[in-house]
Design a protein around this motif. Structure first.
Motif, PDB file in Angstrom:
ATOM      1  N   SER A  14       2.245   2.111  -3.376  1.00 52.44           N
ATOM      2  CA  SER A  14       1.260   2.093  -4.456  1.00 52.44           C
ATOM      3  C   SER A  14       1.176   3.447  -5.149  1.00 52.44           C
ATOM      4  N   TYR A  68       0.816  -1.213   0.000  1.00 52.90           N
ATOM      5  CA  TYR A  68       0.000   0.000   0.000  1.00 52.90           C
ATOM      6  C   TYR A  68       0.852   1.267   0.000  1.00 52.90           C
ATOM      7  N   LEU A  78      -1.687  -5.755  -0.121  1.00 49.13           N
ATOM      8  CA  LEU A  78      -2.963  -5.895  -0.807  1.00 49.13           C
ATOM      9  C   LEU A  78      -2.829  -6.957  -1.889  1.00 49.13           C
ATOM     10  N   PHE A 120      -6.351  -8.396   2.018  1.00 48.10           N
ATOM     11  CA  PHE A 120      -5.302  -7.540   2.562  1.00 48.10           C
ATOM     12  C   PHE A 120      -4.897  -8.024   3.935  1.00 48.10           C
ATOM     13  N   GLN A 165      -2.874   5.086  -3.962  1.00 49.49           N
ATOM     14  CA  GLN A 165      -3.302   4.942  -2.578  1.00 49.49           C
ATOM     15  C   GLN A 165      -4.761   5.349  -2.361  1.00 49.49           C
ATOM     16  N   THR A 224      -4.611  -8.008  -5.196  1.00 53.80           N
ATOM     17  CA  THR A 224      -5.534  -7.349  -6.105  1.00 53.80           C
ATOM     18  C   THR A 224      -5.754  -8.175  -7.366  1.00 53.80           C
ATOM     19  N   TRP A 276      -7.065   2.405  -3.224  1.00 56.54           N
ATOM     20  CA  TRP A 276      -6.971   1.274  -2.308  1.00 56.54           C
ATOM     21  C   TRP A 276      -7.494   1.639  -0.925  1.00 56.54           C
ATOM     22  N   LEU A 277      -7.288   2.856  -0.504  1.00 54.28           N
ATOM     23  CA  LEU A 277      -7.849   3.306   0.771  1.00 54.28           C
ATOM     24  C   LEU A 277      -9.376   3.233   0.732  1.00 54.28           C
ATOM     25  N   LEU A 334      -9.946  -5.117  -4.913  1.00 53.43           N
ATOM     26  CA  LEU A 334      -9.229  -5.582  -3.732  1.00 53.43           C
ATOM     27  C   LEU A 334      -9.745  -6.963  -3.357  1.00 53.43           C
TER      28      LEU A 334
END
Length: 89
Positions: free
Chosen positions: A9, A6, A50, A60, A12, A52, A15-16, A57
């Motif tokens: 990345s 993460y 993560l 994690f 971000q 993916t 993904w957050l 996603l």
């Protein structure tokens, strides 16, 4: 599938948001730590890995120096979650 760190990345915010959308209450707490830049102050050295599939996603987990419980050992694997549709594979 691809494993992403993460903190390294290029996306971000995406993904957050994916972590925060999760139904699991602990995932929402993790998202809050990441959003407020408090992850490292809470758990020490560590990262969020993560798994993916494209922009989805799948799973994690965190690997961190410490956890919310006091213990003389580490590192800790925590916040382990897999999306329901990928469980059992």
């Amino acid at each position: 599938m691809k494993i992403i760190d993460y903190f390294h990345s290029d996306d971000q915010p995406h993904w957050l948001a994916a972590i925060a959308e999760n139904e699991w209450r602990a995932a929402k707490f993790l998202a809050e730590l990441l959003e407020k830049n408090e992850f490292h102050s809470a758990v020490g050295k560590g990262t969020v890995y993560l798994l993916t599939e494209g922009d989805k996603l799948v799973s994690f987990l965190t690997l961190a120096e410490r956890d919310c419980v006091e213990a003389p050992y580490g590192p800790w694997v925590g916040f382990v979650h897999t999306a329901p549709e990928y469980r059992g594979h």
